[in-house]
Structure formats: C-alpha cells, structure tokens
Design an enzyme around this catalytic site. Structure first.
Site: not given
Ligand code: GLN
Length: 197
Positions: A79, A170, A172
């Site tokens: 992410c 995610h 995890e």
């Molecule tokens: N929207 C976040 C970003 O741009 C990422 C979200 C996340 O890691 N769950 O950094």
C-alpha cells in the site's frame, strides 16, 4: 533464520511482524540506518506515504534504503510502501524511494469507499486471496522488467520486478499467509544465491 526488517516509522508494523513469524522468519523493526545491517529483506508497510516520506527524511534513511535495494535485497512494499517504491506517482512530479519501474495512482478506489475486502486471484500464489484495501493505490503502468501478478477490476494491484515486490492491499491483515510466504521465499532464494560476505 532469515532476518527481515519492517520499516517502523509509521503504519502496520506489528501485524507484519506476526505474519513474518508465522512464515518462519525473524522480524526486526527498522528505525535507523544501523538497523538495516545484516537484514536479508525488508518490508515497507502501509500507512500514509507522504508522512512516511517525511519521517524517512527526518531519520536520514533515504540513502540507506536505496543502498539496501541496490544490493538486491528483497523489499516488499504494501500500500503506502508500494507508493514509496514507485518511480512515478500520478499528479506528482517527484517520487520517494523511486526504484520500481511502475506508475502508481493514489487513493484510486474511490474516496467514499475507504476500505473493502475482495477475493483476488494472484499469479504464482493462488486464487481467492482475501485482499484488504484501505485507501489503496493501483499500478497504472509497468515498465519492461515488471510482472503484474494480480488485477482487480481491471487494475493492477500487485507486481514484481526482480527482488522488488509490491501490492496495493494489506496481506498482513488477514490470516492467509500465502502472500507473505511468497515474499519470504523470495528472501530465502536471494540469501541462498548471495556470495557469503
Ligand atoms: N492512501 C495512502 C497513501 O497514499 C495509502 C493507504 C495505505 O497504506 N493503507 O499513502
């Protein structure tokens, strides 16, 4: 035992540590350049990429992180971690670590749906992986050396470039260890082929 670091400036650190232990690796929290020494691999967790970038600069970690990747140690960005790895970010003329040949678009699954879960079919990993998406990005372009491993609604949400692995969701946060096991295997293979220092 393989030692895998988790960048511990912000975000889902504890959950990654639990998942790594379940996959038979030792988890090490990384807060300083010194903590990177002796690691076989590294996880860049989710969180907020702009905040994580600020903390990377504050703790003088940018150069050491780039050096770690240059040594071909496997790195897994989830992410926000995926955003940190990307060479290009839509709507921005700069990047962060910028060593994976992909373009990412942030918050690309709609603002109102901040988080959702969807079953994913992942190449080399399997079907029905529970993908937890939280304000997730997607990969809008991949360079030549990059393999897309998973698409959701026509958008790439997981990819690999040699020793760099990135996903928009995610792993995890689920009890399904298949994605983490895949990364641990990458780390094991890299460690086995590395000349002993
Ligand atoms: N929207 C976040 C970003 O741009 C990422 C979200 C996340 O890691 N769950 O950094």
């Amino acid at each position: 035992m393989l030692k895998i670091g988790i960048l511990a400036l912000q975000g889902a650190v504890r959950e990654h540590a639990t998942s790594l232990k379940r996959c038979g690796a030792e988890a090490v929290e990384v807060k300083t350049a010194n903590d990177l020494k002796g690691l076989d691999g590294l996880i860049l967790p989710g969180g907020e990429s702009t905040t994580m970038r600020r903390l990377i600069d504050t703790y003088d970690l940018m150069k050491p992180l780039k050096q770690f990747i240059s040594l071909d140690r496997p790195v897994f960005g989830t992410c926000a971690g995926l955003i940190l790895l990307a060479e290009r970010i839509v709507g921005s003329n700069s990047c962060h670590i910028g060593m994976m040949d992909i373009t990412v678009e942030r918050n690309s699954f709609g603002r109102q749906i901040n988080s959702f879960e969807a079953p994913l079919n992942i190449k080399d990993i399997g079907r029905g992986f529970p993908g937890v998406f939280i304000r997730a990005p997607h990969i809008s372009e991949t360079g030549e050396g990059v393999t897309a491993l998973c698409e959701y609604e026509g958008r790439i949400v997981m990819a690999r470039q040699n020793n760099l692995l990135g996903c928009a969701f995610h792993p995890e946060l689920t009890g399904d260890q298949r994605v983490m096991s895949y990364f641990v295997k990458m780390v094991r293979e890299a460690a086995a082929t590395r000349p002993k220092s």
